[in-house]
Design a protein around this motif. Structure first.
Motif, PDB file in Angstrom:
ATOM      1  N   LEU A   6      23.596   4.590 -67.678  1.00  0.00           N
ATOM      2  CA  LEU A   6      24.701   4.786 -66.739  1.00  0.00           C
ATOM      3  C   LEU A   6      24.234   5.267 -65.362  1.00  0.00           C
ATOM      4  O   LEU A   6      25.049   5.451 -64.470  1.00  0.00           O
ATOM      5  CB  LEU A   6      25.692   5.807 -67.314  1.00  0.00           C
ATOM      6  N   LEU A   7      22.932   5.464 -65.188  1.00  0.00           N
ATOM      7  CA  LEU A   7      22.423   5.981 -63.918  1.00  0.00           C
ATOM      8  C   LEU A   7      22.683   5.033 -62.736  1.00  0.00           C
ATOM      9  O   LEU A   7      23.081   5.493 -61.660  1.00  0.00           O
ATOM     10  CB  LEU A   7      20.930   6.297 -64.029  1.00  0.00           C
ATOM     11  N   PRO A   8      22.493   3.710 -62.895  1.00  0.00           N
ATOM     12  CA  PRO A   8      22.821   2.826 -61.767  1.00  0.00           C
ATOM     13  C   PRO A   8      24.289   2.930 -61.355  1.00  0.00           C
ATOM     14  O   PRO A   8      24.605   2.934 -60.169  1.00  0.00           O
ATOM     15  CB  PRO A   8      22.494   1.426 -62.308  1.00  0.00           C
ATOM     16  N   THR A   9      25.187   3.021 -62.339  1.00  0.00           N
ATOM     17  CA  THR A   9      26.610   3.157 -62.038  1.00  0.00           C
ATOM     18  C   THR A   9      26.867   4.446 -61.268  1.00  0.00           C
ATOM     19  O   THR A   9      27.618   4.462 -60.286  1.00  0.00           O
ATOM     20  CB  THR A   9      27.433   3.157 -63.343  1.00  0.00           C
ATOM     21  N   GLY A  10      26.244   5.543 -61.707  1.00  0.00           N
ATOM     22  CA  GLY A  10      26.403   6.820 -61.013  1.00  0.00           C
ATOM     23  C   GLY A  10      25.902   6.767 -59.588  1.00  0.00           C
ATOM     24  O   GLY A  10      26.521   7.332 -58.677  1.00  0.00           O
ATOM     25  N   ASN A  11      24.804   6.070 -59.360  1.00  0.00           N
ATOM     26  CA  ASN A  11      24.266   5.927 -58.002  1.00  0.00           C
ATOM     27  C   ASN A  11      25.186   5.107 -57.113  1.00  0.00           C
ATOM     28  O   ASN A  11      25.343   5.394 -55.922  1.00  0.00           O
ATOM     29  CB  ASN A  11      22.868   5.305 -58.048  1.00  0.00           C
ATOM     30  N   VAL A  12      25.797   4.076 -57.685  1.00  0.00           N
ATOM     31  CA  VAL A  12      26.770   3.277 -56.940  1.00  0.00           C
ATOM     32  C   VAL A  12      27.947   4.152 -56.518  1.00  0.00           C
ATOM     33  O   VAL A  12      28.395   4.119 -55.363  1.00  0.00           O
ATOM     34  CB  VAL A  12      27.268   2.087 -57.789  1.00  0.00           C
ATOM     35  N   MET A  13      28.452   4.944 -57.454  1.00  0.00           N
ATOM     36  CA  MET A  13      29.594   5.808 -57.157  1.00  0.00           C
ATOM     37  C   MET A  13      29.241   6.847 -56.097  1.00  0.00           C
ATOM     38  O   MET A  13      30.052   7.155 -55.217  1.00  0.00           O
ATOM     39  CB  MET A  13      30.062   6.478 -58.449  1.00  0.00           C
ATOM     40  N   THR A  14      28.014   7.376 -56.143  1.00  0.00           N
ATOM     41  CA  THR A  14      27.571   8.334 -55.135  1.00  0.00           C
ATOM     42  C   THR A  14      27.526   7.682 -53.756  1.00  0.00           C
ATOM     43  O   THR A  14      27.953   8.284 -52.754  1.00  0.00           O
ATOM     44  CB  THR A  14      26.176   8.892 -55.489  1.00  0.00           C
ATOM     45  N   ALA A  15      27.013   6.459 -53.688  1.00  0.00           N
ATOM     46  CA  ALA A  15      26.935   5.745 -52.408  1.00  0.00           C
ATOM     47  C   ALA A  15      28.325   5.496 -51.828  1.00  0.00           C
ATOM     48  O   ALA A  15      28.545   5.662 -50.620  1.00  0.00           O
ATOM     49  CB  ALA A  15      26.198   4.417 -52.593  1.00  0.00           C
ATOM     50  N   VAL A  16      29.257   5.118 -52.685  1.00  0.00           N
ATOM     51  CA  VAL A  16      30.628   4.871 -52.223  1.00  0.00           C
ATOM     52  C   VAL A  16      31.255   6.163 -51.705  1.00  0.00           C
ATOM     53  O   VAL A  16      31.871   6.192 -50.633  1.00  0.00           O
ATOM     54  CB  VAL A  16      31.487   4.277 -53.361  1.00  0.00           C
ATOM     55  N   LEU A  17      31.079   7.252 -52.459  1.00  0.00           N
ATOM     56  CA  LEU A  17      31.656   8.528 -52.042  1.00  0.00           C
ATOM     57  C   LEU A  17      31.013   9.050 -50.758  1.00  0.00           C
ATOM     58  O   LEU A  17      31.685   9.651 -49.913  1.00  0.00           O
ATOM     59  CB  LEU A  17      31.505   9.562 -53.163  1.00  0.00           C
ATOM     60  N   PHE A  18      29.705   8.829 -50.596  1.00  0.00           N
ATOM     61  CA  PHE A  18      29.036   9.203 -49.344  1.00  0.00           C
ATOM     62  C   PHE A  18      29.665   8.457 -48.162  1.00  0.00           C
ATOM     63  O   PHE A  18      29.957   9.053 -47.116  1.00  0.00           O
ATOM     64  CB  PHE A  18      27.545   8.886 -49.426  1.00  0.00           C
ATOM     65  N   ALA A  19      29.885   7.162 -48.341  1.00  0.00           N
ATOM     66  CA  ALA A  19      30.475   6.357 -47.267  1.00  0.00           C
ATOM     67  C   ALA A  19      31.914   6.787 -46.982  1.00  0.00           C
ATOM     68  O   ALA A  19      32.329   6.876 -45.827  1.00  0.00           O
ATOM     69  CB  ALA A  19      30.427   4.875 -47.645  1.00  0.00           C
ATOM     70  N   VAL A  20      32.680   7.062 -48.037  1.00  0.00           N
ATOM     71  CA  VAL A  20      34.066   7.518 -47.860  1.00  0.00           C
ATOM     72  C   VAL A  20      34.073   8.868 -47.131  1.00  0.00           C
ATOM     73  O   VAL A  20      34.878   9.082 -46.213  1.00  0.00           O
ATOM     74  CB  VAL A  20      34.780   7.641 -49.223  1.00  0.00           C
ATOM     75  N   GLY A  21      33.166   9.765 -47.521  1.00  0.00           N
ATOM     76  CA  GLY A  21      33.065  11.053 -46.843  1.00  0.00           C
ATOM     77  C   GLY A  21      32.689  10.891 -45.376  1.00  0.00           C
ATOM     78  O   GLY A  21      33.224  11.587 -44.508  1.00  0.00           O
ATOM     79  N   SER A  22      31.780   9.953 -45.097  1.00  0.00           N
ATOM     80  CA  SER A  22      31.327   9.715 -43.723  1.00  0.00           C
ATOM     81  C   SER A  22      32.448   9.192 -42.834  1.00  0.00           C
ATOM     82  O   SER A  22      32.457   9.441 -41.625  1.00  0.00           O
ATOM     83  CB  SER A  22      30.154   8.714 -43.720  1.00  0.00           C
ATOM     84  N   MET A  23      33.385   8.448 -43.433  1.00  0.00           N
ATOM     85  CA  MET A  23      34.516   7.936 -42.653  1.00  0.00           C
ATOM     86  C   MET A  23      35.661   8.947 -42.602  1.00  0.00           C
ATOM     87  O   MET A  23      36.398   9.012 -41.619  1.00  0.00           O
ATOM     88  CB  MET A  23      35.003   6.616 -43.238  1.00  0.00           C
ATOM     89  N   THR A  24      35.811   9.747 -43.662  1.00  0.00           N
ATOM     90  CA  THR A  24      36.909  10.720 -43.723  1.00  0.00           C
ATOM     91  C   THR A  24      36.659  11.911 -42.811  1.00  0.00           C
ATOM     92  O   THR A  24      37.583  12.393 -42.133  1.00  0.00           O
ATOM     93  CB  THR A  24      37.093  11.229 -45.168  1.00  0.00           C
ATOM     94  N   GLY A  25      35.410  12.409 -42.791  1.00  0.00           N
ATOM     95  CA  GLY A  25      35.079  13.606 -42.023  1.00  0.00           C
ATOM     96  C   GLY A  25      35.522  13.558 -40.569  1.00  0.00           C
ATOM     97  O   GLY A  25      36.259  14.443 -40.109  1.00  0.00           O
ATOM     98  N   PRO A  26      35.109  12.533 -39.807  1.00  0.00           N
ATOM     99  CA  PRO A  26      35.500  12.476 -38.396  1.00  0.00           C
ATOM    100  C   PRO A  26      37.003  12.328 -38.182  1.00  0.00           C
ATOM    101  O   PRO A  26      37.543  12.836 -37.199  1.00  0.00           O
ATOM    102  CB  PRO A  26      34.754  11.226 -37.888  1.00  0.00           C
ATOM    103  N   VAL A  27      37.693  11.644 -39.110  1.00  0.00           N
ATOM    104  CA  VAL A  27      39.146  11.481 -38.978  1.00  0.00           C
ATOM    105  C   VAL A  27      39.851  12.828 -39.155  1.00  0.00           C
ATOM    106  O   VAL A  27      40.675  13.238 -38.333  1.00  0.00           O
ATOM    107  CB  VAL A  27      39.684  10.467 -40.013  1.00  0.00           C
ATOM    108  N   VAL A  28      39.502  13.526 -40.263  1.00  0.00           N
ATOM    109  CA  VAL A  28      40.099  14.847 -40.512  1.00  0.00           C
ATOM    110  C   VAL A  28      39.732  15.823 -39.404  1.00  0.00           C
ATOM    111  O   VAL A  28      40.584  16.555 -38.886  1.00  0.00           O
ATOM    112  CB  VAL A  28      39.641  15.398 -41.888  1.00  0.00           C
ATOM    113  N   GLY A  29      38.448  15.815 -39.008  1.00  0.00           N
ATOM    114  CA  GLY A  29      37.997  16.706 -37.945  1.00  0.00           C
ATOM    115  C   GLY A  29      38.719  16.439 -36.638  1.00  0.00           C
ATOM    116  O   GLY A  29      39.119  17.370 -35.933  1.00  0.00           O
ATOM    117  N   GLY A  30      38.894  15.164 -36.307  1.00  0.00           N
ATOM    118  CA  GLY A  30      39.582  14.794 -35.072  1.00  0.00           C
ATOM    119  C   GLY A  30      41.026  15.280 -35.055  1.00  0.00           C
ATOM    120  O   GLY A  30      41.520  15.785 -34.038  1.00  0.00           O
TER     121      GLY A  30
END
Length: 405
Positions: free
Chosen positions: A337-361
């Motif tokens: 299940l490690l590849p699946t977990g890495n995929v989910m981490t990458a998606v969450l990193f990207a979502v966080g990267s897009m969410t942070g500036p919006v919330v901060g703004g």
């Protein structure tokens, strides 16, 4: 005997393999760190609005999200090496195309391609290192991996100075780095995920995601927060500084680089510490201390030397969250299940990267003074609560396992 000898000949030297993979992520970090400020400066010079500039920057993370569900299958089928090489080739050619035609949507599409390519590299190298590291040195090895990305990401913005010489120069240098990495990859033998990965590949996608969430949901959160924090600081803080009357040169030359520098100092020591004390304890300690540091910033931002000191300390504490989260994930889930977990981490990193500036703004507009600090403090408080809940969950599971035995 002949078969055994043949198998030995197909093995990689573990040391060479590890450092080549670390080099891969350094190149990926460099390309990301270079593109963000260089293209922002070029778009600003072309008269593009700040909101449109931000939208263009988000394309990289959109590319990361789009490719994430489709990476596992080619890695399982073709192995790690071909997927990494495809990523390197895509990065190299995309970088060379940027200065040829300075059109907004052309750059948007190219950034998406770079996001896709970087995720191919990140995913393959993360899983390759995670599955070939022993539990006792996994934190150390993944912390060096995180250190390499941080170094690359930190070196990238320096390329903006080269625009004054020639606007092609930053892209040529970044492309050349990709070519050098590709040459080293040629001497690395291809490897496939261990045989027990195949068990996981037979499960449907939803079932795999569900199993990872059940076993390791907390280990996914550091990836989200790291993206949220990094994008908030680099995307929102300069704007916040201008609104609050903080010297922008102080922010760009000292404050933000100080955060990155702090994270580089402690990547390896914290990785080793997590190997010895346990990933969960170290993560909870870093999150709770980081929470206090960011909240304290709201009271000292008018004292430059103290604010700088707190930024460096925050980087030292929180700059390792992504790599520690990946290591913790590898501790908690089976290899299949490690590849699946890495995929989910990458998606969450990207979502966080897009969410942070919006919330901060939004918070800068609504709250004003202290907005960025409160945003990050609240997110860390939520993570701390989640970590304590997860720790209690693990203890209950351990008791149930003992009783069943």
């Amino acid at each position: 005997m002949t078969t055994q000898l043949s198998a030995e000949q197909t093995k990689n030297n573990p040391v060479y393999r590890y450092w080549v993979l670390v080099g891969m992520v350094l190149i990926a970090g460099f390309s990301q760190g270079m593109l963000l400020p260089v293209l922002a400066v070029m778009l600003e010079g072309s008269g593009v609005s700040s909101s449109a500039n931000g939208l263009n920057a988000a394309a990289l993370y959109i590319g990361i999200i789009l490719i994430s569900p489709f990476i596992e299958k080619p890695v399982r089928k073709y192995g790690y090496k071909p997927v990494i090489i495809v990523g390197l080739v895509l990065v190299c050619f995309s970088l060379l195309l940027f200065p040829l035609w300075q059109a907004f949507w052309f750059w948007f599409a190219l950034r998406m391609v770079v996001g896709i390519a970087d995720n191919l590299i990140h995913f393959s190298t993360q899983v390759w290192i995670s599955t070939t590291s022993s539990r006792k040195n996994r934190g150390r090895q993944l912390s060096l991996y995180g250190l390499a990305f941080g170094m690359g990401f930190g070196l990238g913005p320096m390329m903006t100075r080269l625009l004054e010489i020639n606007e092609y120069l930053p892209f040529i240098i970044a492309s050349a780095a990709s070519v050098i990495a590709w040459v080293f990859m040629l001497f690395l033998k291809n490897e496939w995920p261990a045989s027990d990965f195949e068990t996981g590949s037979q499960l449907n996608t939803f079932t795999r995601y569900k199993k990872v969430l059940k076993l390791a949901w907390f280990a996914l959160l550091p990836g989200f927060f790291f993206g949220y924090m990094e994008a908030s600081l680099h995307g929102n803080y300069p704007v916040y500084a201008l609104r609050m009357g903080i010297d922008i040169q102080f922010v760009t030359v000292l404050l933000l680089p100080g955060f990155v520098f702090g994270s580089l100092i402690t990547q390896l020591p914290l990785g080793i510490l997590s190997d010895k004390l346990g990933r969960n304890k170290v993560l909870l300690g870093l999150i709770s201390t980081g929470l206090v540091i960011f909240f304290s910033m709201s009271f000292v931002e008018h004292i430059p030397w103290l604010l700088f000191t707190l930024f460096v300390i925050a980087g030292m504490l929180l700059g390792s969250l992504f790599s520690l989260g990946i290591a913790y994930l590898a501790d908690l889930v089976p290899a299949n299940l490690l590849p699946t977990g890495n995929v989910m981490t990458a998606v969450l990193f990207a979502v966080g990267s897009m969410t942070g500036p919006v919330v901060g703004g939004i918070l800068i507009e609504v709250v004003g003074e202290g907005a960025i600090y409160y945003s990050l403090t609240a997110m860390l408080a939520a993570m701390l609560a989640a970590g304590l809940i997860f720790q209690a969950q693990l203890k209950r599971q351990a008791r149930a396992d003992r009783q069943a035995a």
